[in-house]
Design a protein around this motif. Sequence first.
Motif, PDB file in Angstrom:
ATOM      1  N   VAL A 186     105.244  76.467  58.061  1.00 28.08           N
ATOM      2  CA  VAL A 186     104.004  76.730  57.425  1.00 28.08           C
ATOM      3  C   VAL A 186     103.299  75.495  57.022  1.00 28.08           C
ATOM      4  CG1 VAL A 186     102.750  77.441  55.102  1.00 28.08           C
ATOM      5  CG2 VAL A 186     104.809  79.025  56.569  1.00 28.08           C
ATOM      6  N   PHE A 187     101.954  75.367  57.483  1.00 29.19           N
ATOM      7  CA  PHE A 187     100.932  74.126  56.975  1.00 29.19           C
ATOM      8  C   PHE A 187     100.145  74.740  56.023  1.00 29.19           C
ATOM      9  CE2 PHE A 187     102.554  73.253  61.141  1.00 29.19           C
ATOM     10  CZ  PHE A 187     102.835  71.792  61.135  1.00 29.19           C
ATOM     11  N   SER A 188      99.999  74.118  55.114  1.00 31.12           N
ATOM     12  CA  SER A 188      98.813  74.533  53.852  1.00 31.12           C
ATOM     13  C   SER A 188      98.339  73.519  53.113  1.00 31.12           C
ATOM     14  CB  SER A 188      99.702  75.498  53.006  1.00 31.12           C
ATOM     15  OG  SER A 188      98.980  75.847  51.722  1.00 31.12           O
ATOM     16  N   PRO A 189      96.939  73.598  52.413  1.00 26.77           N
ATOM     17  CA  PRO A 189      96.503  72.561  51.801  1.00 26.77           C
ATOM     18  C   PRO A 189      97.566  72.507  50.365  1.00 26.77           C
ATOM     19  CG  PRO A 189      95.028  74.192  52.285  1.00 26.77           C
ATOM     20  CD  PRO A 189      96.161  74.439  52.653  1.00 26.77           C
ATOM     21  N   LYS A 190      98.122  73.242  49.900  1.00 28.55           N
ATOM     22  CA  LYS A 190      98.899  73.311  48.822  1.00 28.55           C
ATOM     23  C   LYS A 190     100.396  73.730  48.892  1.00 28.55           C
ATOM     24  CE  LYS A 190      95.001  72.882  46.016  1.00 28.55           C
ATOM     25  NZ  LYS A 190      94.834  71.836  45.368  1.00 28.55           N
ATOM     26  N   ARG A 191     101.191  73.043  48.478  1.00 26.72           N
ATOM     27  CA  ARG A 191     102.877  73.103  48.402  1.00 26.72           C
ATOM     28  C   ARG A 191     103.016  74.424  48.042  1.00 26.72           C
ATOM     29  NH1 ARG A 191     102.743  71.762  43.619  1.00 26.72           N
ATOM     30  NH2 ARG A 191     104.116  71.539  42.424  1.00 26.72           N
ATOM     31  N   ARG A 192     102.550  75.094  46.834  1.00 27.44           N
ATOM     32  CA  ARG A 192     103.066  76.329  46.435  1.00 27.44           C
ATOM     33  C   ARG A 192     102.638  77.478  47.445  1.00 27.44           C
ATOM     34  NH1 ARG A 192     106.866  77.785  44.548  1.00 27.44           N
ATOM     35  NH2 ARG A 192     106.994  75.959  43.316  1.00 27.44           N
ATOM     36  N   VAL A 193     101.427  77.454  47.958  1.00 26.44           N
ATOM     37  CA  VAL A 193     101.310  78.478  49.230  1.00 26.44           C
ATOM     38  C   VAL A 193     102.281  78.248  50.270  1.00 26.44           C
ATOM     39  CG1 VAL A 193      99.647  79.102  50.844  1.00 26.44           C
ATOM     40  CG2 VAL A 193      98.696  78.452  48.309  1.00 26.44           C
ATOM     41  N   ALA A 194     102.529  77.098  50.661  1.00 20.03           N
ATOM     42  CA  ALA A 194     103.499  76.977  51.710  1.00 20.03           C
ATOM     43  C   ALA A 194     104.818  77.363  51.507  1.00 20.03           C
ATOM     44  CB  ALA A 194     103.541  75.424  52.205  1.00 20.03           C
ATOM     45  N   LEU A 195     105.226  77.022  50.065  1.00 16.61           N
ATOM     46  CA  LEU A 195     106.729  77.436  49.880  1.00 16.61           C
ATOM     47  C   LEU A 195     106.721  79.013  49.774  1.00 16.61           C
ATOM     48  CD1 LEU A 195     107.304  74.779  46.912  1.00 16.61           C
ATOM     49  CD2 LEU A 195     108.648  75.015  49.022  1.00 16.61           C
ATOM     50  N   GLU A 196     105.793  79.541  49.206  1.00 14.73           N
ATOM     51  CA  GLU A 196     106.034  80.955  48.823  1.00 14.73           C
ATOM     52  C   GLU A 196     105.649  81.730  50.407  1.00 14.73           C
ATOM     53  OE1 GLU A 196     102.926  82.041  46.225  1.00 14.73           O
ATOM     54  OE2 GLU A 196     103.946  80.917  44.783  1.00 14.73           O
ATOM     55  N   LEU A 197     104.886  81.164  51.016  1.00 11.40           N
ATOM     56  CA  LEU A 197     104.722  81.738  52.626  1.00 11.40           C
ATOM     57  C   LEU A 197     105.883  81.595  53.618  1.00 11.40           C
ATOM     58  CD1 LEU A 197     101.112  81.169  53.867  1.00 11.40           C
ATOM     59  CD2 LEU A 197     102.135  83.256  53.503  1.00 11.40           C
ATOM     60  N   ILE A 198     106.451  80.731  53.503  1.00  6.17           N
ATOM     61  CA  ILE A 198     107.627  80.283  54.477  1.00  6.17           C
ATOM     62  C   ILE A 198     108.715  81.357  54.057  1.00  6.17           C
ATOM     63  CG2 ILE A 198     108.537  78.267  53.102  1.00  6.17           C
ATOM     64  CD1 ILE A 198     108.557  78.775  57.013  1.00  6.17           C
ATOM     65  N   ASP A 199     109.009  81.535  52.666  1.00  2.00           N
ATOM     66  CA  ASP A 199     109.947  82.418  52.228  1.00  2.00           C
ATOM     67  C   ASP A 199     109.408  83.879  52.382  1.00  2.00           C
ATOM     68  OD1 ASP A 199     112.446  83.065  50.480  1.00  2.00           O
ATOM     69  OD2 ASP A 199     110.942  84.052  49.463  1.00  2.00           O
ATOM     70  N   GLU A 200     108.418  84.227  52.387  1.00  2.00           N
ATOM     71  CA  GLU A 200     108.044  85.632  52.952  1.00  2.00           C
ATOM     72  C   GLU A 200     108.204  85.846  54.370  1.00  2.00           C
ATOM     73  OE1 GLU A 200     104.218  86.435  51.034  1.00  2.00           O
ATOM     74  OE2 GLU A 200     104.743  85.687  48.967  1.00  2.00           O
ATOM     75  N   PHE A 201     107.574  84.982  54.887  1.00  2.00           N
ATOM     76  CA  PHE A 201     107.722  84.975  56.367  1.00  2.00           C
ATOM     77  C   PHE A 201     109.236  85.138  57.140  1.00  2.00           C
ATOM     78  CE2 PHE A 201     107.611  83.147  60.702  1.00  2.00           C
ATOM     79  CZ  PHE A 201     106.820  83.730  61.257  1.00  2.00           C
ATOM     80  N   VAL A 202     109.985  84.126  56.738  1.00  3.04           N
ATOM     81  CA  VAL A 202     111.417  84.318  57.241  1.00  3.04           C
ATOM     82  C   VAL A 202     112.162  85.566  56.625  1.00  3.04           C
ATOM     83  CG1 VAL A 202     113.806  82.970  57.100  1.00  3.04           C
ATOM     84  CG2 VAL A 202     111.583  81.960  57.188  1.00  3.04           C
ATOM     85  N   GLU A 203     112.067  86.085  55.476  1.00  2.76           N
ATOM     86  CA  GLU A 203     112.501  87.269  55.082  1.00  2.76           C
ATOM     87  C   GLU A 203     112.112  88.382  55.820  1.00  2.76           C
ATOM     88  OE1 GLU A 203     115.232  87.666  53.212  1.00  2.76           O
ATOM     89  OE2 GLU A 203     115.075  85.557  52.932  1.00  2.76           O
ATOM     90  N   ASP A 204     110.700  88.416  55.912  1.00  2.00           N
ATOM     91  CA  ASP A 204     109.921  89.498  56.831  1.00  2.00           C
ATOM     92  C   ASP A 204     110.484  89.621  58.248  1.00  2.00           C
ATOM     93  OD1 ASP A 204     108.692  91.985  56.922  1.00  2.00           O
ATOM     94  OD2 ASP A 204     106.987  90.641  58.102  1.00  2.00           O
ATOM     95  N   PHE A 205     110.688  88.223  58.905  1.00  2.00           N
ATOM     96  CA  PHE A 205     111.149  88.162  60.368  1.00  2.00           C
ATOM     97  C   PHE A 205     112.697  88.925  60.302  1.00  2.00           C
ATOM     98  CE2 PHE A 205     114.166  85.889  62.952  1.00  2.00           C
ATOM     99  CZ  PHE A 205     113.166  85.900  63.956  1.00  2.00           C
TER     100      PHE A 205
END
Length: 147
Positions: free
Chosen positions: A93-112
Motif C-alpha cells: 500500500v502506498f499512501s500519503p499518511k502512514r496510518r492509512v497505509a498501516l490499516e489498509l495493508i492489514d485489512e487487505f491481507v486479511e481479506d485476501f
Amino acid sequence: MLQLYNNSLDVPKILQEWYEEEAKSNYGAYIPFVGTVRSEDGIEGLSFDIYEPILEAWFKNWQKKAEEKGAVVKMAHSRGDVMLHESSYIAAVFSPKRRVALELIDEFVEDFKASAPIWKYDLKNGQRVYAKDRSTAIKGSGILGAK
C-alpha cells in the motif's frame, strides 16, 4: 495493479519496480507485505490455482477502497509451484499518511486470505495434495462455500 506470475516471485525485483513506479507520487508511506512458504507438515512447497475473473473483480473493489483514502494498493501472486522459503504473495500500500497505509495493508491481507479465489495445494513426495485444513471457503461459492 494486480500481477500474476508462474511459480515463485522475484521479491526484490517486484518491490523495486513498485517503488520506482510510485517514487514521485508524493506518498509518505510505502508498506509491503511478503508471504513466504514456510516448512510445515513435511511439505516441499505449495502449489496454487487461481480463478482470475473473480480475483480481478475482488482486487478492483480494493483499488476503489484504497483510492477513496488517497492510497494505492498493489498485489502479486504465484500460479503453480512455489518451493520452501520462496515467496508466493506480495502486497503493498502506498499512501500519503502512514496510518492509512498501516490499516489498509492489514485489512487487505486479511481479506485476501478470506476471500481471494486461490486454491492451495501441499507439495509432498512430488504430488499436489489439496490443503483443505488450511483453506478458507469463499463466501457465495455455492453449496460448498462459506455461509
